[in-house]
Design a protein around this motif. Structure first.
Motif, mmCIF file in Angstrom:
data_model
loop_
_atom_site.group_PDB
_atom_site.id
_atom_site.type_symbol
_atom_site.label_atom_id
_atom_site.label_comp_id
_atom_site.label_asym_id
_atom_site.label_seq_id
_atom_site.Cartn_x
_atom_site.Cartn_y
_atom_site.Cartn_z
ATOM 1 N N GLU A 120 22.550 11.334 -69.442
ATOM 2 C CA GLU A 120 21.583 10.326 -69.870
ATOM 3 C C GLU A 120 21.879 8.995 -69.196
ATOM 4 N N LYS A 124 14.668 7.061 -66.237
ATOM 5 C CA LYS A 124 14.058 6.141 -67.194
ATOM 6 C C LYS A 124 13.493 6.902 -68.389
ATOM 7 N N ALA A 125 13.132 8.160 -68.167
ATOM 8 C CA ALA A 125 12.593 8.970 -69.250
ATOM 9 C C ALA A 125 12.788 10.441 -68.917
ATOM 10 N N THR A 285 9.244 1.347 -70.378
ATOM 11 C CA THR A 285 8.395 2.539 -70.377
ATOM 12 C C THR A 285 7.399 2.536 -71.531
ATOM 13 N N SER A 289 12.646 6.111 -76.698
ATOM 14 C CA SER A 289 13.907 6.675 -76.216
ATOM 15 C C SER A 289 13.716 7.316 -74.851
ATOM 16 N N GLU A 290 14.824 7.556 -74.176
ATOM 17 C CA GLU A 290 14.768 8.213 -72.871
ATOM 18 C C GLU A 290 14.293 9.658 -73.019
#
Length: 315
Positions: A120, A124-125, A285, A289-290
Motif C-alpha cells: 500500500e 493512489k487507488a 482522488t 481510502s486507497e
C-alpha cells in the motif's frame, strides 16, 4: 472603437483561465490490462479509454497478458510518452510492485483496477471487486443448484493473482458448512478457457462421479462445460461461474451454467479514471481510502434478462 477593443480584451482575459485549466488537465492516460481476448479485460480497457476521452484526455490501451516484463515495458512507454496517469490491472500481486514504483518515481500517479499489489501507499487507488462477498453469494447459489451432498471439483485461477485465493477461500468457507459435500479435485487453470477444458477432462477421468464444478471465473467454467458436453455429462454436473461475461450469460440462458457472479468491472474501471481526473486537478482522488471494494451481483436464470450490456446488470 476603443470600447469595442476593450470588450474583446476583457473577453480574452475571462477565457484565459479556462483554457489554462483545460490544457493543464489534458494529456495522455495509459491504460494497461491483462488480456483483451478475455471479454472481462476487453471491457475493462474499453470503459477506461472511453471515460478518459470523455473527460478530455487521449488514451491508449496496452496488454501485458500476465507477464511482468511486458508490463514493465508498457510502463516505460507510458513514462516516455509523458502520460499524466496510468490505469493498471497488475500482472502479479508481488511482481508488479516494481513497475508501479517506477511509474511513481517518474511522477506519474497509478490507479490499480481489478487486482491488487501487495504493498500500500504506492498507487493512489486500488479498485477491485469484493471477491470475498462475491464468492460467498456464488457458493451459496452453487449449493442450491448442486445440493448438499456428493463429490465436486474446483477450478482455480492464476496463483499469482490474489483474487484466485480470495475466491477459493470464500468458496471453502461456505462449502465446508456442508459435511456431506466432498471436494474430490482442485486444479489450476489460470483463468483460461482452454485450460479449463483440459483440466475438466482429466478431473472427469479421475472422478467420474462428481456432481458439480465451482469455478474461479467464467472462462474456466465455459471450458469445463465444453468438456462435460463432449463427455455427455453436462446434465449430471452443475457448473457455477464468476465474472458475469456475455458468454456466461448466454450459457445461463441456454441452461448450461447455473449462475455467474458479476464483477462490476464497467463500474470500477470508469471510477478509476474519474479518480485519476480528480487527482490531476485537485491532488485528491475523492475516495476515502486507497483500497476500495465494489460488491458483486448474482446472475441466475431468474434475473438474466436484466443484463443490459457487457458486465452491467440493471437494478
Amino acid at each position: 472603437m476603443f470600447k469595442k477593443g476593450l470588450r474583446i480584451v476583457m473577453a480574452a482575459v475571462a477565457v484565459a483561465p479556462l483554457l489554462t485549466g483545460a490544457a493543464w488537465a489534458a494529456g495522455q492516460i495509459t491504460v494497461i490490462v491483462n488480456d483483451p481476448s478475455n471479454p472481462y479485460w476487453l471491457t475493462e480497457g474499453n470503459v477506461a479509454k472511453a471515460t478518459a476521452e470523455k473527460l478530455g484526455y487521449t488514451a491508449t490501451v496496452g496488454a501485458h497478458k500476465g507477464d511482468t516484463n511486458t508490463e514493465s515495458n508498457l510502463i516505460d512507454t507510458a513514462i516516455t510518452n509523458k502520460s499524466v496517469a496510468i490505469i493498471l490491472d497488475p500482472a502479479n500481486a508481488d511482481g508488479s510492485v516494481g513497475a508501479v514504483k517506477k511509474a511513481v518515481a517518474a511522477g506519474i500517479p497509478v490507479f490499480l483496477v481489478n487486482a491488487e499489489i501487495n504493498q500500500e501507499g504506492l498507487a493512489k487507488a486500488q479498485l477491485v471487486s469484493n471477491n470475498a462477498q462475491g464468492a460467498a453469494i456464488g457458493a451459496q447459489q452453487w449449493v442450491e443448484a448442486v445440493g448438499d451432498k456428493g463429490k465436486y471439483a474446483e477450478l482455480f485461477g492464476s496463483p499469482s493473482d490474489n483474487n484466485a485465493a480470495t475466491r477459493s477461500n470464500g468458496y471453502e468457507t461456505v462449502l465446508t458448512q456442508y459435511p456431506d459435500l466432498q471436494k474430490a479435485a482442485k486444479e489450476v487453470a489460470n483463468w483460461d478457457r482452454t485450460q479449463g477444458h483440459n483440466k475438466m477432462q482429466s478431473m472427469l477421468q479421475a472422478h467420474p462421479d462428481i456432481i458439480g464444478l465451482i469455478s474461479g471465473n467464467d472462462e474456466m467454467a465455459l471450458g469445463a462445460i465444453a468438456a462435460l458436453k463432449e463427455a455427455g455429462k453436462l446434465a449430471n454436473v452443475k457448473v457455477g461461474g464468476f465474472d458475469g461475461s456475455p458468454d456466461a450469460v448466454a450459457a445461463i440462458k441456454a441452461g448450461e451454467l447455473q449462475y455467474t457472479v458479476l464483477q462490476p468491472v464497467a463500474v470500477f474501471s470508469e471510477e478509476a479514471v474519474k479518480q485519476a481526473d480528480s487527482f490531476l486537478k485537485t491532488g485528491k482522488t475523492g475516495a476515502k481510502s486507497e483500497k476500495q471494494l465494489f460488491d458483486c451481483l448474482l446472475i441466475t436464470k431468474d434475473n438474466v434478462a436484466k443484463y443490459t450490456a457487457p458486465f452491467v446488470l440493471a437494478q
